[in-house]
Enzyme design. Structure first.
Site, PDB file in Angstrom:
ATOM      1  N   HIS A 203       0.901  -1.114  -0.027  1.00 22.25           N
ATOM      2  CA  HIS A 203       0.202  -0.130  -0.067  1.00 22.25           C
ATOM      3  C   HIS A 203       0.708   1.239   0.033  1.00 22.25           C
ATOM      4  O   HIS A 203       2.156   1.136   0.519  1.00 22.25           O
ATOM      5  CB  HIS A 203      -0.839   0.133   1.207  1.00 22.25           C
TER       6      HIS A 203
ATOM      7  N   ASP B 141       2.402   1.654   3.363  1.00 23.90           N
ATOM      8  CA  ASP B 141       3.448   0.667   3.928  1.00 23.90           C
ATOM      9  C   ASP B 141       4.878   1.053   3.392  1.00 23.90           C
ATOM     10  O   ASP B 141       5.592   0.653   4.263  1.00 23.90           O
ATOM     11  CB  ASP B 141       3.177  -0.703   3.265  1.00 23.90           C
TER      12      ASP B 141
ATOM     13  N   MET C 167       2.536  -5.720  -8.012  1.00 24.09           N
ATOM     14  CA  MET C 167       1.156  -4.993  -7.416  1.00 24.09           C
ATOM     15  C   MET C 167       1.149  -4.036  -6.622  1.00 24.09           C
ATOM     16  O   MET C 167       1.998  -4.029  -5.702  1.00 24.09           O
ATOM     17  CB  MET C 167       0.281  -6.222  -7.130  1.00 24.09           C
TER      18      MET C 167
ATOM     19  N   GLU D 220     -11.052  -6.277  -5.003  1.00 25.26           N
ATOM     20  CA  GLU D 220     -11.188  -7.345  -4.038  1.00 25.26           C
ATOM     21  C   GLU D 220     -12.250  -7.090  -3.244  1.00 25.26           C
ATOM     22  O   GLU D 220     -12.690  -5.983  -2.641  1.00 25.26           O
ATOM     23  CB  GLU D 220      -9.859  -7.069  -3.248  1.00 25.26           C
TER      24      GLU D 220
ATOM     25  N   LYS E  54     -15.105  -8.124   0.045  1.00 29.02           N
ATOM     26  CA  LYS E  54     -15.031  -8.807   1.334  1.00 29.02           C
ATOM     27  C   LYS E  54     -16.429  -8.535   1.848  1.00 29.02           C
ATOM     28  O   LYS E  54     -16.923  -7.138   1.623  1.00 29.02           O
ATOM     29  CB  LYS E  54     -14.055  -8.075   2.188  1.00 29.02           C
TER      30      LYS E  54
ATOM     31  N   GLU F 149     -10.040 -13.075  -2.676  1.00 31.29           N
ATOM     32  CA  GLU F 149      -9.296 -13.707  -1.677  1.00 31.29           C
ATOM     33  C   GLU F 149      -9.834 -14.903  -0.880  1.00 31.29           C
ATOM     34  O   GLU F 149     -11.088 -14.768  -0.668  1.00 31.29           O
ATOM     35  CB  GLU F 149      -9.223 -12.766  -0.431  1.00 31.29           C
TER      36      GLU F 149
ATOM     37  N   HIS G 208     -11.899 -14.091   2.546  1.00 28.50           N
ATOM     38  CA  HIS G 208     -13.052 -13.181   2.195  1.00 28.50           C
ATOM     39  C   HIS G 208     -14.355 -14.082   1.853  1.00 28.50           C
ATOM     40  O   HIS G 208     -15.434 -13.734   2.322  1.00 28.50           O
ATOM     41  CB  HIS G 208     -12.723 -11.913   1.480  1.00 28.50           C
TER      42      HIS G 208
ATOM     43  N   ASP H 192      -5.403 -13.405  -3.787  1.00 31.67           N
ATOM     44  CA  ASP H 192      -4.888 -13.527  -2.626  1.00 31.67           C
ATOM     45  C   ASP H 192      -5.336 -14.765  -2.020  1.00 31.67           C
ATOM     46  O   ASP H 192      -6.343 -15.147  -1.481  1.00 31.67           O
ATOM     47  CB  ASP H 192      -5.698 -12.242  -1.731  1.00 31.67           C
TER      48      ASP H 192
ATOM     49  N   ASP I 273     -11.787 -12.128  10.024  1.00 35.37           N
ATOM     50  CA  ASP I 273     -10.939 -12.151   8.920  1.00 35.37           C
ATOM     51  C   ASP I 273      -9.579 -12.904   9.379  1.00 35.37           C
ATOM     52  O   ASP I 273      -8.800 -11.969   9.937  1.00 35.37           O
ATOM     53  CB  ASP I 273     -10.706 -10.753   8.430  1.00 35.37           C
TER      54      ASP I 273
ATOM     55  N   ASP J 148      -6.970 -14.336   7.998  1.00 38.74           N
ATOM     56  CA  ASP J 148      -5.805 -14.247   7.147  1.00 38.74           C
ATOM     57  C   ASP J 148      -4.729 -15.324   7.547  1.00 38.74           C
ATOM     58  O   ASP J 148      -3.334 -14.738   7.742  1.00 38.74           O
ATOM     59  CB  ASP J 148      -5.122 -12.916   7.246  1.00 38.74           C
TER      60      ASP J 148
ATOM     61  N   ASP K  61      -1.611 -13.264   0.910  1.00 36.28           N
ATOM     62  CA  ASP K  61      -1.990 -12.213   1.751  1.00 36.28           C
ATOM     63  C   ASP K  61      -2.628 -12.692   3.050  1.00 36.28           C
ATOM     64  O   ASP K  61      -3.758 -12.718   3.630  1.00 36.28           O
ATOM     65  CB  ASP K  61      -3.424 -11.439   1.089  1.00 36.28           C
TER      66      ASP K  61
END
Ligand code: GLT
Ligand code: MN
Ligand code: MN
Length: 387
Positions: A54, A57, A88, A181, A183, A217, A220, A245, A255, A257, A287
């Site tokens: 991102h 980040d 990406m 994406e 969710k 994902e 999700h 993802d 979530d 992950d 992810d």
């Protein structure tokens, strides 16, 4: 060596994945933050091919232009030193309090305009570092109460922003595709465009649908209780599987992950079998993040585990496609059209009339069993390593 990640596998991780510090709604960070440069080196050490980010980040939200350029230079050097690529990039449109009511669907037009500005700058950053896919995860694009927003108006705002950004990419001459994406919820009570299927329908309403695909994902779709592989297959069929993802998730939980393949090994197998069989050649992005109990060494075990499990499942998938007993059963199950060939296929008036006149033995059709128990047991034994 067996199950070693190689560049052609296109395994990538977000900075936010291996960089996750273990904060959750109930607890403070448990791992010291590593810098983006340190994370690139960590990913190189475990054998990853790509790193995603991102905007924030990499570049803090309040960095000056001079600081931004220095950070980008140092990051680029880390990429050059390690050979990692940036396949990406994406925008953080969810952490800052400004986005408490969403970004593109916010009720506040100034927030919507700021979200566009932030995304254009983040697109510039991603493209500068080599990104070819740009992900949109609208984590805050939703509501807790439907009194707050008109859902049709929200979709219009979402559409208007994505159309604006497609034009921006075209105007700049960037070689960049968008991947949406979905969710269903978290962090909002309900997030708009809750599943990959919703996204696929929405994309067709955009001005440049050819530029926009999806980034499904695992976690999700599992949160929504859905069969992830089916959503991926539909995206593939539509030519829209631009990114993926990979992670894992217990059904109907928060979530999570989790590490890829750590929870629903059978679903993970069918997903890998699908991706390998159709020849998906985009990034295989993990992810996910390590358990909150992990230290930095265990974060590496987490990252290695994601890739290793994918490769093990890919090998199992190859064996599934080669297993004589399985393939014989499949050939028996997936019958030829045979006597039905004149009736199936595209519509013609003659075909319809002939079909309407054909006598079917419905009771006989109903007596035909399918050996799916036997088939599934063979697959389970393959996965359990006794086959
Ligand atoms: C966030 C989210 C992920 C998205 C990332 C991209 S951010 O971590 O949980 O599913 O893919 O914005
Ligand atoms: Mn994701
Ligand atoms: Mn997730």
């Amino acid at each position: 060596m067996a199950y070693e990640p190689r560049p052609e596998h296109k395994f990538s991780f977000g900075l936010w994945t291996v960089g996750n510090v273990g904060r959750d709604p109930f607890g403070e960070p448990v791992r010291p933050a590593l810098s983006p440069v340190e994370l690139v080196h960590l990913l190189a050490e475990v054998g990853a091919w790509g790193v995603n980010f991102h905007d924030n980040d990499l570049v803090p939200i309040d960095a000056t232009p001079v600081e931004r350029d220095r950070i980008v230079r140092e990051f680029q050097k880390a990429l050059d030193d390690t050979g990692l690529v940036v396949p990406m990039a994406t925008t953080n449109l969810f952490s800052d309090p400004a986005f408490r009511d969403g970004a593109f669907t916010s009720n506040d037009p100034e927030v919507r305009a700021y979200a566009l500005q932030k995304t254009m700058r983040a697109i510039d950053l991603g493209v500068e570092l080599g990104a070819r896919v740009y992900v949109f995860w609208g984590g805050r694009e939703g509501v807790e109460t439907d009194a707050a927003k008109d859902p049709v108006e929200a979709l219009k705002r979402y559409r208007e922003c994505l159309n604006f950004l497609c034009e921006y990419v075209l105007d700049q001459g960037y070689d960049l595709k968008f991947a949406l994406e979905a969710k269903p919820n978290e962090p909002r009570g309900d997030i708009y465009l809750a599943t990959t299927g919703h996204m696929l329908a929405f994309i067709e309403t955009l001005d440049h649908p050819e530029m926009v695909g999806v980034n499904p994902e695992v976690a999700h779709e599992h949160m929504a209780g859905l069969n992830f592989m089916h959503g991926v297959a539909q995206a593939w069929d539509a030519g829209k599987l631009f990114h993926i993802d990979l992670n894992d998730q217990n059904f109907s939980r928060y979530d999570q992950d989790f590490r890829f393949g750590s929870h629903n090994i059978k679903q993970a197998f069918w997903l890998v079998q699908f991706l390998e069989e159709v020849g998906y050649d985009g990034p295989r992005h993990f992810d996910a993040h390590a358990y909150r109990t992990s230290d930095h060494e265990d974060v590496k075990a987490f990252a290695r585990g994601c890739m290793r499990t994918y490769l093990i499942l890919a090998e199992k998938a190859a064996r599934f496609r080669e297993d004589r007993e399985i393939q014989e059963l499949l050939a028996e199950i997936r019958g030829e059209e045979g006597a039905m060939a004149p009736y199936l296929g595209s519509y013609t008036r003659e075909r319809a009339q002939a079909l309407k006149a054909h006598p079917f033995d419905r009771a006989a059709l109903g007596r035909r069993g399918k050996p799916y128990e036997a088939l599934d047991q063979l697959v389970v034994e393959l996965l359990l390593g006794v086959r």
